[in-house]
Write a protein that holds these residues in place. Structure first.
Motif, PDB file in Angstrom:
ATOM      1  N   TYR A 199       0.817  -1.215   0.000  1.00  0.00           N
ATOM      2  CA  TYR A 199       0.000   0.000   0.000  1.00  0.00           C
ATOM      3  C   TYR A 199       0.854   1.270   0.000  1.00  0.00           C
ATOM      4  CZ  TYR A 199      -3.600  -3.364   1.283  1.00  0.00           C
ATOM      5  OH  TYR A 199      -4.455  -4.453   1.297  1.00  0.00           O
ATOM      6  N   LEU A 200       2.031   1.193   0.618  1.00  0.00           N
ATOM      7  CA  LEU A 200       2.926   2.352   0.684  1.00  0.00           C
ATOM      8  C   LEU A 200       4.285   1.929   0.144  1.00  0.00           C
ATOM      9  CD1 LEU A 200       2.022   3.561   4.289  1.00  0.00           C
ATOM     10  CD2 LEU A 200       1.220   4.547   2.143  1.00  0.00           C
ATOM     11  N   ARG A 201       4.549   2.212  -1.113  1.00  0.00           N
ATOM     12  CA  ARG A 201       5.750   1.700  -1.774  1.00  0.00           C
ATOM     13  C   ARG A 201       7.039   2.314  -1.247  1.00  0.00           C
ATOM     14  NH1 ARG A 201       3.580  -0.939  -6.366  1.00  0.00           N
ATOM     15  NH2 ARG A 201       1.533  -1.625  -5.622  1.00  0.00           N
ATOM     16  N   ASP A 202       6.942   3.420  -0.525  1.00  0.00           N
ATOM     17  CA  ASP A 202       8.146   4.037   0.041  1.00  0.00           C
ATOM     18  C   ASP A 202       8.742   3.219   1.183  1.00  0.00           C
ATOM     19  OD1 ASP A 202       8.071   6.169  -1.690  1.00  0.00           O
ATOM     20  OD2 ASP A 202       6.921   7.457  -0.341  1.00  0.00           O
ATOM     21  N   VAL A 203       7.948   2.286   1.706  1.00  0.00           N
ATOM     22  CA  VAL A 203       8.395   1.509   2.868  1.00  0.00           C
ATOM     23  C   VAL A 203       9.689   0.772   2.584  1.00  0.00           C
ATOM     24  CG1 VAL A 203       7.832  -0.504   4.299  1.00  0.00           C
ATOM     25  CG2 VAL A 203       6.118   1.268   3.910  1.00  0.00           C
ATOM     26  N   GLN A 204       9.818   0.180   1.392  1.00  0.00           N
ATOM     27  CA  GLN A 204      11.015  -0.596   1.078  1.00  0.00           C
ATOM     28  C   GLN A 204      12.283   0.260   1.106  1.00  0.00           C
ATOM     29  OE1 GLN A 204      10.507  -2.245  -2.857  1.00  0.00           O
ATOM     30  NE2 GLN A 204       9.562  -0.377  -3.623  1.00  0.00           N
ATOM     31  N   TYR A 205      12.147   1.532   0.774  1.00  0.00           N
ATOM     32  CA  TYR A 205      13.307   2.423   0.806  1.00  0.00           C
ATOM     33  C   TYR A 205      13.611   2.884   2.231  1.00  0.00           C
ATOM     34  CZ  TYR A 205      12.077   2.377  -4.106  1.00  0.00           C
ATOM     35  OH  TYR A 205      11.761   1.953  -5.379  1.00  0.00           O
ATOM     36  N   LEU A 206      12.557   3.093   3.011  1.00  0.00           N
ATOM     37  CA  LEU A 206      12.749   3.441   4.421  1.00  0.00           C
ATOM     38  C   LEU A 206      13.409   2.291   5.169  1.00  0.00           C
ATOM     39  CD1 LEU A 206       9.339   5.211   5.189  1.00  0.00           C
ATOM     40  CD2 LEU A 206      11.578   6.286   4.997  1.00  0.00           C
ATOM     41  N   VAL A 207      13.055   1.066   4.804  1.00  0.00           N
ATOM     42  CA  VAL A 207      13.639  -0.112   5.443  1.00  0.00           C
ATOM     43  C   VAL A 207      15.141  -0.165   5.196  1.00  0.00           C
ATOM     44  CG1 VAL A 207      13.755  -2.636   5.324  1.00  0.00           C
ATOM     45  CG2 VAL A 207      11.545  -1.499   5.477  1.00  0.00           C
ATOM     46  N   GLU A 208      15.577   0.145   3.990  1.00  0.00           N
ATOM     47  CA  GLU A 208      17.007   0.144   3.678  1.00  0.00           C
ATOM     48  C   GLU A 208      17.757   1.121   4.573  1.00  0.00           C
ATOM     49  OE1 GLU A 208      17.438   1.027  -0.440  1.00  0.00           O
ATOM     50  OE2 GLU A 208      16.457  -0.818  -1.122  1.00  0.00           O
ATOM     51  N   VAL A 209      17.191   2.313   4.760  1.00  0.00           N
ATOM     52  CA  VAL A 209      17.826   3.328   5.607  1.00  0.00           C
ATOM     53  C   VAL A 209      17.828   2.881   7.065  1.00  0.00           C
ATOM     54  CG1 VAL A 209      17.687   5.708   6.423  1.00  0.00           C
ATOM     55  CG2 VAL A 209      17.197   5.181   4.022  1.00  0.00           C
ATOM     56  N   ALA A 210      16.694   2.344   7.516  1.00  0.00           N
ATOM     57  CA  ALA A 210      16.581   1.904   8.910  1.00  0.00           C
ATOM     58  C   ALA A 210      17.559   0.780   9.218  1.00  0.00           C
ATOM     59  CB  ALA A 210      15.151   1.443   9.193  1.00  0.00           C
ATOM     60  N   LEU A 211      17.724  -0.161   8.305  1.00  0.00           N
ATOM     61  CA  LEU A 211      18.656  -1.269   8.515  1.00  0.00           C
ATOM     62  C   LEU A 211      20.096  -0.768   8.574  1.00  0.00           C
ATOM     63  CD1 LEU A 211      17.109  -4.051   6.244  1.00  0.00           C
ATOM     64  CD2 LEU A 211      17.257  -4.051   8.743  1.00  0.00           C
ATOM     65  N   LEU A 212      20.411   0.237   7.770  1.00  0.00           N
ATOM     66  CA  LEU A 212      21.754   0.814   7.799  1.00  0.00           C
ATOM     67  C   LEU A 212      22.034   1.470   9.148  1.00  0.00           C
ATOM     68  CD1 LEU A 212      24.365   1.495   6.306  1.00  0.00           C
ATOM     69  CD2 LEU A 212      23.246   3.577   5.457  1.00  0.00           C
ATOM     70  N   ILE A 213      21.036   2.193   9.674  1.00  0.00           N
ATOM     71  CA  ILE A 213      21.185   2.838  10.987  1.00  0.00           C
ATOM     72  C   ILE A 213      21.334   1.796  12.084  1.00  0.00           C
ATOM     73  CG2 ILE A 213      20.025   4.284  12.698  1.00  0.00           C
ATOM     74  CD1 ILE A 213      18.726   5.794  10.364  1.00  0.00           C
ATOM     75  N   LEU A 214      20.489   0.756  12.035  1.00  0.00           N
ATOM     76  CA  LEU A 214      20.530  -0.289  13.060  1.00  0.00           C
ATOM     77  C   LEU A 214      21.831  -1.074  13.016  1.00  0.00           C
ATOM     78  CD1 LEU A 214      16.869  -1.673  12.947  1.00  0.00           C
ATOM     79  CD2 LEU A 214      17.950  -0.376  14.794  1.00  0.00           C
ATOM     80  N   PHE A 215      22.409  -1.203  11.828  1.00  0.00           N
ATOM     81  CA  PHE A 215      23.702  -1.899  11.720  1.00  0.00           C
ATOM     82  C   PHE A 215      24.754  -1.195  12.571  1.00  0.00           C
ATOM     83  CE2 PHE A 215      27.903  -2.115   9.741  1.00  0.00           C
ATOM     84  CZ  PHE A 215      28.111  -3.483   9.699  1.00  0.00           C
ATOM     85  N   TRP A 216      24.818   0.131  12.459  1.00  0.00           N
ATOM     86  CA  TRP A 216      25.814   0.886  13.220  1.00  0.00           C
ATOM     87  C   TRP A 216      25.389   1.091  14.662  1.00  0.00           C
ATOM     88  CZ3 TRP A 216      30.559   1.285  11.565  1.00  0.00           C
ATOM     89  CH2 TRP A 216      30.790   1.190  10.198  1.00  0.00           C
TER      90      TRP A 216
END
Length: 317
Positions: A199-216
């Motif tokens: 329903y919200l296609r931007d989610v997949q891009y937000l997930v990439e950013v969130a995973l990068l933050i959580l990695f560090w």
């Protein structure tokens, strides 16, 4: 219209509507039908996992060898850039094992979530044509991620054996516990995010950013002891508490405690520096238990949200 066709239409019109798939049910009662539906389609799940693995390395000369090359490349980068250039290795014994352990478990978590988030859209053609339990697609991403994890873990285990650092203790039990908890949280997020992403296609891009933050924000390329030491030096112990709100922090610490023997011993480094054991949380076992219970609740809630949203998948994609 022929008499036979009219009779058939008349007969069909008297039949009640039937809903395909598992019954929706309530928060708890709806879980069992969904699990039974997935189990009934387990052969299809196996095919989806195989298809995903083959598609990933399709037309590649090296094929599954890339499963080794990518994590080893990441290890080399973090080992030299963070460990040697920035000096993190000077305070962490057996730094290569430490980093690769964190990268291996994080790779599983990252792949489950990233692959699961886009799994529904990636299988739009199949979803619009036939009925299959929609949960199969995030589960296929999970199966693919587990395969790659097993490959990388085999490399990690070989390195531990070669370096003579195999931990012969009860701490080994932390390894399966950490893997199971990673799967639980990864699958919960994959189910929820895959449904919302329709329903919200931007989610997949937000997930990439969130995973990068959580990695560090996880103890992977720097030690947990560094976080504890810096917080204590500044008299800001609340930083450690905030840091541990990320469940992957304790899960990764448990995995490292199971496979990284040098972290549980006092070690003398090559330059003569004596490094004590890592300051693992004293209540790590209790924290893992709480994380497990919370993770199971999140998994149930995520599946029920997924079940509620999946009704319009075919129309939205």
């Amino acid at each position: 219209m022929s008499t036979e066709s009219e009779a058939r239409i008349q007969r069909i019109s008297t039949l009640p509507f039937e809903k395909a798939g598992a019954a929706s049910g309530g928060l708890i009662s709806g879980i069992a039908p969904a699990v039974r539906d997935i189990w009934a389609h387990r052969a299809l799940l196996d095919l989806l996992i195989r298809r995903e693995l083959k598609a990933r390395y399709k037309d590649s000369a090296l094929g599954f060898v890339w499963s080794f090359i990518r994590p080893l490349t990441m290890l080399a980068i973090y080992y030299f850039a963070v460990g040697q250039v920035l000096g993190a290795a000077r305070a962490v014994p057996q730094f290569a094992i430490y980093v690769f352990a964190g990268l291996t478990l994080w790779g599983l978590y990252n792949e489950i979530i990233a692959g699961g988030t886009t799994s529904i859209l990636a299988n739009a053609g199949l979803i619009k044509k036939v009925y299959v339990p929609r949960e199969l697609f995030p589960l296929a991403s999970l199966g693919s991620a587990l395969f790659n994890f097993v490959v990388q873990f085999a490399v990690l285990l070989a390195a531990v054996l070669v370096l003579g650092q195999f931990p012969v203790s009860w701490d080994l039990l932390y390894i399966p516990v950490a893997v199971v908890l990673t799967v639980i949280y990864g699958l919960a997020l994959a189910l929820f995010l895959s449904a919302v992403n329709v329903y919200l296609r931007d989610v997949q891009y937000l997930v990439e950013v969130a995973l990068l933050i959580l990695f560090w924000a996880s103890p992977i390329v720097y030690s947990f002891g560094m976080v504890v030491g810096r917080a204590a030096a500044r008299g800001q112990d609340w930083i450690v508490t905030l840091y541990q709100l990320n469940p992957m922090t304790d899960i990764i610490l448990a995995f490292q405690k199971g496979i990284w023997r040098a972290g549980s011993e006092t070690t003398t480094l090559g330059d003569g520096t004596v490094v004590g054991p890592q300051p693992y949380p004293a209540d790590l076992d209790a924290r893992l238990l709480v994380i497990g219970v919370v993770g199971l609740v999140l998994l149930i809630v995520a599946q029920r949200i997924f079940a509620r949203l999946q009704g319009n998948f075919a129309q939205e994609i």
